[in-house]
Write a protein that holds these residues in place. Sequence first.
Motif, PDB file in Angstrom:
ATOM      1  N   ARG A 185       1.411   8.403  -8.769  1.00 15.94           N
ATOM      2  CA  ARG A 185       0.721   7.517  -8.692  1.00 15.94           C
ATOM      3  C   ARG A 185       1.464   6.185  -9.845  1.00 15.94           C
ATOM      4  O   ARG A 185       0.791   5.056 -10.344  1.00 15.94           O
ATOM      5  N   CYS A 186       2.306   6.580  -9.963  1.00 21.03           N
ATOM      6  CA  CYS A 186       3.414   5.864 -11.064  1.00 21.03           C
ATOM      7  C   CYS A 186       4.263   4.850  -9.945  1.00 21.03           C
ATOM      8  O   CYS A 186       5.126   5.436  -9.446  1.00 21.03           O
ATOM      9  N   HIS A 187       4.797   3.333 -10.270  1.00 19.08           N
ATOM     10  CA  HIS A 187       5.254   2.092  -9.367  1.00 19.08           C
ATOM     11  C   HIS A 187       6.557   2.424  -9.891  1.00 19.08           C
ATOM     12  O   HIS A 187       6.343   2.389 -11.088  1.00 19.08           O
ATOM     13  N   LEU A 188       7.544   1.869  -9.246  1.00 14.89           N
ATOM     14  CA  LEU A 188       8.411   0.900  -9.331  1.00 14.89           C
ATOM     15  C   LEU A 188       8.162  -0.218  -9.991  1.00 14.89           C
ATOM     16  O   LEU A 188       7.321  -0.490  -9.216  1.00 14.89           O
ATOM     17  N   GLY A 189       8.732  -0.859 -10.572  1.00 18.41           N
ATOM     18  CA  GLY A 189       9.111  -2.344 -10.624  1.00 18.41           C
ATOM     19  C   GLY A 189       7.754  -2.865 -10.908  1.00 18.41           C
ATOM     20  O   GLY A 189       7.123  -2.855 -11.675  1.00 18.41           O
ATOM     21  N   GLN A 190       6.859  -4.245 -10.228  1.00 22.02           N
ATOM     22  CA  GLN A 190       6.126  -5.007 -10.387  1.00 22.02           C
ATOM     23  C   GLN A 190       5.363  -5.090  -9.026  1.00 22.02           C
ATOM     24  O   GLN A 190       5.203  -4.599  -8.635  1.00 22.02           O
ATOM     25  N   VAL A 191       3.669  -5.138 -10.307  1.00 20.94           N
ATOM     26  CA  VAL A 191       2.919  -4.503  -9.658  1.00 20.94           C
ATOM     27  C   VAL A 191       1.571  -5.609  -8.976  1.00 20.94           C
ATOM     28  O   VAL A 191       0.846  -6.600  -9.848  1.00 20.94           O
ATOM     29  N   ILE A 192       1.331  -6.266  -7.511  1.00 26.81           N
ATOM     30  CA  ILE A 192       0.469  -6.887  -7.402  1.00 26.81           C
ATOM     31  C   ILE A 192      -0.767  -6.275  -6.751  1.00 26.81           C
ATOM     32  O   ILE A 192      -1.032  -5.896  -6.225  1.00 26.81           O
ATOM     33  N   ARG A 193      -2.033  -6.017  -7.832  1.00 29.55           N
ATOM     34  CA  ARG A 193      -3.104  -5.298  -7.802  1.00 29.55           C
ATOM     35  C   ARG A 193      -4.502  -5.799  -7.069  1.00 29.55           C
ATOM     36  O   ARG A 193      -4.721  -6.660  -8.229  1.00 29.55           O
ATOM     37  N   TYR A 194      -4.202  -5.739  -5.724  1.00 30.04           N
ATOM     38  CA  TYR A 194      -6.221  -7.110  -5.858  1.00 30.04           C
ATOM     39  C   TYR A 194      -7.021  -6.023  -5.892  1.00 30.04           C
ATOM     40  O   TYR A 194      -7.548  -4.220  -5.284  1.00 30.04           O
ATOM     41  N   ASP A 195      -8.060  -6.282  -6.776  1.00 32.86           N
ATOM     42  CA  ASP A 195      -8.981  -5.659  -6.926  1.00 32.86           C
ATOM     43  C   ASP A 195     -10.393  -6.159  -5.777  1.00 32.86           C
ATOM     44  O   ASP A 195     -11.464  -6.540  -5.792  1.00 32.86           O
ATOM     45  N   THR A 196     -10.357  -5.624  -4.759  1.00 37.58           N
ATOM     46  CA  THR A 196     -11.569  -4.761  -3.302  1.00 37.58           C
ATOM     47  C   THR A 196     -12.189  -3.973  -4.022  1.00 37.58           C
ATOM     48  O   THR A 196     -13.588  -4.510  -3.400  1.00 37.58           O
ATOM     49  N   GLU A 229       0.688  -1.196  -0.188  1.00 30.89           N
ATOM     50  CA  GLU A 229      -0.202   0.291   0.521  1.00 30.89           C
ATOM     51  C   GLU A 229       1.039   1.240  -0.232  1.00 30.89           C
ATOM     52  O   GLU A 229       0.724   2.645   0.867  1.00 30.89           O
ATOM     53  N   ALA A 230       1.860   0.863  -0.958  1.00 30.43           N
ATOM     54  CA  ALA A 230       3.044   2.798  -0.703  1.00 30.43           C
ATOM     55  C   ALA A 230       2.472   3.863  -1.769  1.00 30.43           C
ATOM     56  O   ALA A 230       2.190   2.883  -3.108  1.00 30.43           O
ATOM     57  N   PRO A 231       2.485   4.617  -1.799  1.00 30.79           N
ATOM     58  CA  PRO A 231       2.816   5.767  -2.609  1.00 30.79           C
ATOM     59  C   PRO A 231       3.395   5.508  -3.883  1.00 30.79           C
ATOM     60  O   PRO A 231       4.360   4.647  -3.652  1.00 30.79           O
ATOM     61  N   ALA A 232       3.360   5.863  -4.743  1.00 28.52           N
ATOM     62  CA  ALA A 232       4.008   5.725  -6.196  1.00 28.52           C
ATOM     63  C   ALA A 232       5.327   6.335  -5.903  1.00 28.52           C
ATOM     64  O   ALA A 232       5.303   7.450  -5.249  1.00 28.52           O
ATOM     65  N   GLU A 233       6.586   5.828  -5.711  1.00 31.48           N
ATOM     66  CA  GLU A 233       8.077   6.118  -5.657  1.00 31.48           C
ATOM     67  C   GLU A 233       8.786   7.082  -6.788  1.00 31.48           C
ATOM     68  O   GLU A 233       9.878   7.516  -6.450  1.00 31.48           O
ATOM     69  N   ARG A 234       7.975   5.976  -8.472  1.00 32.41           N
ATOM     70  CA  ARG A 234       8.792   6.181  -9.504  1.00 32.41           C
ATOM     71  C   ARG A 234       9.602   7.951  -9.779  1.00 32.41           C
ATOM     72  O   ARG A 234      10.194   8.285 -10.353  1.00 32.41           O
ATOM     73  N   LEU A 235       8.837   8.941  -9.277  1.00 37.24           N
ATOM     74  CA  LEU A 235       9.264  10.143  -9.260  1.00 37.24           C
ATOM     75  C   LEU A 235       9.777  10.884  -8.779  1.00 37.24           C
ATOM     76  O   LEU A 235      11.257  11.295  -9.082  1.00 37.24           O
ATOM     77  N   ALA A 236      10.193  10.091  -7.969  1.00 38.66           N
ATOM     78  CA  ALA A 236      11.581  10.878  -6.731  1.00 38.66           C
ATOM     79  C   ALA A 236      12.730   9.544  -6.983  1.00 38.66           C
ATOM     80  O   ALA A 236      12.999   9.899  -7.037  1.00 38.66           O
ATOM     81  N   ALA A 237      11.954   8.387  -7.559  1.00 39.49           N
ATOM     82  CA  ALA A 237      13.456   7.462  -7.991  1.00 39.49           C
ATOM     83  C   ALA A 237      14.049   8.524  -8.783  1.00 39.49           C
ATOM     84  O   ALA A 237      15.407   8.545  -9.123  1.00 39.49           O
ATOM     85  N   THR A 238      13.340   8.957  -9.618  1.00 35.69           N
ATOM     86  CA  THR A 238      13.874   9.784 -11.095  1.00 35.69           C
ATOM     87  C   THR A 238      14.459  10.943 -10.548  1.00 35.69           C
ATOM     88  O   THR A 238      15.734  11.684 -11.456  1.00 35.69           O
ATOM     89  N   ARG A 239      13.943  11.360  -9.494  1.00 37.73           N
ATOM     90  CA  ARG A 239      14.384  12.948  -8.978  1.00 37.73           C
ATOM     91  C   ARG A 239      15.764  12.291  -8.296  1.00 37.73           C
ATOM     92  O   ARG A 239      17.092  13.707  -8.524  1.00 37.73           O
ATOM     93  N   LEU A 240      15.891  11.425  -7.574  1.00 42.09           N
ATOM     94  CA  LEU A 240      16.842  10.712  -6.930  1.00 42.09           C
ATOM     95  C   LEU A 240      18.172  10.512  -7.666  1.00 42.09           C
ATOM     96  O   LEU A 240      18.672   9.609  -7.267  1.00 42.09           O
ATOM     97  N   HIS A 241      18.012  10.275  -8.797  1.00 37.84           N
ATOM     98  CA  HIS A 241      18.585   9.347 -10.328  1.00 37.84           C
ATOM     99  C   HIS A 241      19.416   8.050  -9.703  1.00 37.84           C
ATOM    100  O   HIS A 241      19.882   7.872 -10.206  1.00 37.84           O
ATOM    101  N   LEU A 242      17.733   7.649  -9.649  1.00 38.68           N
ATOM    102  CA  LEU A 242      18.645   5.735  -9.262  1.00 38.68           C
ATOM    103  C   LEU A 242      17.867   5.523 -10.549  1.00 38.68           C
ATOM    104  O   LEU A 242      16.941   5.686 -11.280  1.00 38.68           O
ATOM    105  N   PRO A 243      18.517   3.816 -10.607  1.00 36.90           N
ATOM    106  CA  PRO A 243      17.668   2.903 -11.431  1.00 36.90           C
ATOM    107  C   PRO A 243      16.727   3.224 -12.085  1.00 36.90           C
ATOM    108  O   PRO A 243      15.981   2.730 -11.383  1.00 36.90           O
TER     109      PRO A 243
END
Length: 307
Positions: free
Chosen positions: A224-235, A170-184
Amino acid sequence: MLAKMANNAYTEPGQKDWYDIGSQWNNSYPFGWEPDADGFRGHIFATPDNSTVIISVKGTSLMWPVGGGGPTQRKDKLNDNLLFSCCCARVGPTWSTVCDCYEGNYKCDQGCLEKSLAEESLFYSIGMNLYNNVTYMYPNSNIWLIGHSLGGALASLVGVTFGAPVVAFEAPAERLAATRLHLPSPPSTHHVTHVYNTGDPIPMGTCTGVSSTCALAGIALETRCHLGQVIRYDTVSKLGWSANVVHHGIQALIDGVLAKEDLDWGDDGKMRSVPAITTEDDCVDCFNWEFGDYRNASATGCRGRSK
């Protein structure tokens, strides 16, 4: 089991909300739980032979439907607003921003944002130091990072930095932060797995706007954009849940979703006890914002901001 460990990052052994994780793991080695500590915290779990070590990072503690507050909430909010807002938590003209990067008219200085996330006092930097210390303590162990909410996003950012396996709940999306930190960037981030449910507006990126529950709590969770793989439960479809932050808590996921082992989570005609893994490759964050080097007029042709 990993979700229960993520829950335990919020509490201490012997407390009523502590999950028993069995004899195959030690009780825990706590970090950040000193009497005067008010920031980054959680627990480290290890197998008896130390072959596997799991760093569990606590998420945001707030006085709202999914949290109980506590001494870390001020720094939790600061890190949330820096990592998951489009521009320093500039939600509206009445908001106090957490960094001075806003340039007006939905423009934000990219260099300023990058510097604001790299401060040594912030949780990401503290998490990197912790990971280095753990690798020194357990040089031959398989080290995982996990966490819920903010803790899951931090686990992901640190895991991407060092190439360690990550499971975030249940994590907030971190891809934008990773880009700003210049991560892979993808596809090299497939060692990260996000698990969340569609009834939780926080990982779905819909807890936005000045009247949202997140904004009322003083947090701008706009990504709203996550890194990696996503397992999304459609509750929403499978369980009839509405989009509400009461579905953000880790115990709601454990007891209301993961415990339903007989439910069919497939949406492709196949019986699935766990949803199919997906990625969020086509996702776009902060589409209505412009990011650039506005404070370097010679490089961009834009008028620099006076200090």
